[in-house]
Design a protein around this motif. Sequence first.
Motif, PDB file in Angstrom:
ATOM      1  N   ASN A   1      -2.845 -11.123  -9.765  1.00 46.08           N
ATOM      2  CA  ASN A   1      -3.318 -10.429  -8.558  1.00 46.08           C
ATOM      3  C   ASN A   1      -4.697  -9.804  -8.743  1.00 46.08           C
ATOM      4  O   ASN A   1      -4.994  -8.752  -8.182  1.00 46.08           O
TER       5      ASN A   1
ATOM      6  N   SER B   1      -0.815  -8.310  10.450  1.00 51.35           N
ATOM      7  CA  SER B   1      -0.579  -8.108   9.026  1.00 51.35           C
ATOM      8  C   SER B   1      -0.566  -6.621   8.727  1.00 51.35           C
ATOM      9  O   SER B   1      -1.146  -5.821   9.469  1.00 51.35           O
ATOM     10  N   LYS B   2       0.069  -6.260   7.624  1.00 50.56           N
ATOM     11  CA  LYS B   2       0.126  -4.877   7.180  1.00 50.56           C
ATOM     12  C   LYS B   2      -0.797  -4.691   5.979  1.00 50.56           C
ATOM     13  O   LYS B   2      -1.048  -5.628   5.222  1.00 50.56           O
ATOM     14  N   TYR B   3      -1.277  -3.472   5.809  1.00 45.18           N
ATOM     15  CA  TYR B   3      -2.153  -3.189   4.681  1.00 45.18           C
ATOM     16  C   TYR B   3      -1.456  -3.494   3.356  1.00 45.18           C
ATOM     17  O   TYR B   3      -2.073  -3.970   2.406  1.00 45.18           O
ATOM     18  N   SER B   4      -0.156  -3.241   3.315  1.00 46.67           N
ATOM     19  CA  SER B   4       0.602  -3.480   2.084  1.00 46.67           C
ATOM     20  C   SER B   4       0.668  -4.960   1.722  1.00 46.67           C
ATOM     21  O   SER B   4       0.993  -5.316   0.587  1.00 46.67           O
ATOM     22  N   ASP B   5       0.345  -5.835   2.686  1.00 47.46           N
ATOM     23  CA  ASP B   5       0.376  -7.277   2.424  1.00 47.46           C
ATOM     24  C   ASP B   5      -0.960  -7.812   1.916  1.00 47.46           C
ATOM     25  O   ASP B   5      -1.072  -9.007   1.626  1.00 47.46           O
ATOM     26  N   SER B   6      -1.973  -6.946   1.803  1.00 43.83           N
ATOM     27  CA  SER B   6      -3.321  -7.414   1.480  1.00 43.83           C
ATOM     28  C   SER B   6      -3.377  -8.179   0.170  1.00 43.83           C
ATOM     29  O   SER B   6      -3.989  -9.251   0.076  1.00 43.83           O
ATOM     30  N   TRP B   7      -2.739  -7.651  -0.882  1.00 46.12           N
ATOM     31  CA  TRP B   7      -2.839  -8.283  -2.192  1.00 46.12           C
ATOM     32  C   TRP B   7      -2.087  -9.603  -2.264  1.00 46.12           C
ATOM     33  O   TRP B   7      -2.275 -10.377  -3.205  1.00 46.12           O
ATOM     34  N   LYS B   8      -1.258  -9.884  -1.269  1.00 45.68           N
ATOM     35  CA  LYS B   8      -0.588 -11.174  -1.255  1.00 45.68           C
ATOM     36  C   LYS B   8      -1.567 -12.313  -0.989  1.00 45.68           C
ATOM     37  O   LYS B   8      -1.256 -13.473  -1.257  1.00 45.68           O
TER      38      LYS B   8
END
Length: 214
Positions: free
Chosen positions: A51, A37-44
């Motif tokens: 959110n 996973s990427k950090y940018s995907d955390s809020w998903k």
Amino acid sequence: TWPLAASRIFNLFDSQTQPLRCGQDGLAACLLIFALSKYSDSWKAVRLPDNKVNLCIEEMLAELESLDSKLPHKDPLYPFILSSGERRNDTSNTSIRNPDWHKKGDFGILRIHPHDAGALGCGEGDWITLTTPRGSVQAPIELTDELQSGHVSLPNGHGIDYRRADGTLDRRGVSLNELTNTADRDPFVGTPWHKYVPVRLEKAINPTNERSVA
């Protein structure tokens, strides 16, 4: 040279850039990836429309409003509070049943404040009987001022049975589940209050490793 376990760990790290590498023991080390996973995907992972993390849990708010500012009620029949399952330097997981791993000290030491031990007529190394509404056990004591008066503690991972090669049964320490009561538990998740177990303490007249359950 690195210990064998450390060598295997570093070999696993190296396998991120090298598909396969053998350790000093000749065993192949490989990397197992569970997820990416990427950090940018955390809020998903937050699935609410805005959110935001919802900290307003109605059941918890109602419980907070019912809290009493007074000190907890104490049962005069069980005036001490036992913290059952203290992690110590000489404790282990119950999956390790062979007691030979324990190289120093005694199994199942009960820690108690010197003032409380003195009031019971006990000194360092004496044995005490602990009693709860569910059961009774005995344990040797260790004096410490790291605990407040009125509080005692027992370690985790003790009181299990190990059958040796000659057939004899080796049982050391206290099985904490023989003292705790599943009726005294957290109402939300059902976990017994292991760190708040009312107990009665008495100096053991005839110390024994045997345990009795009411």
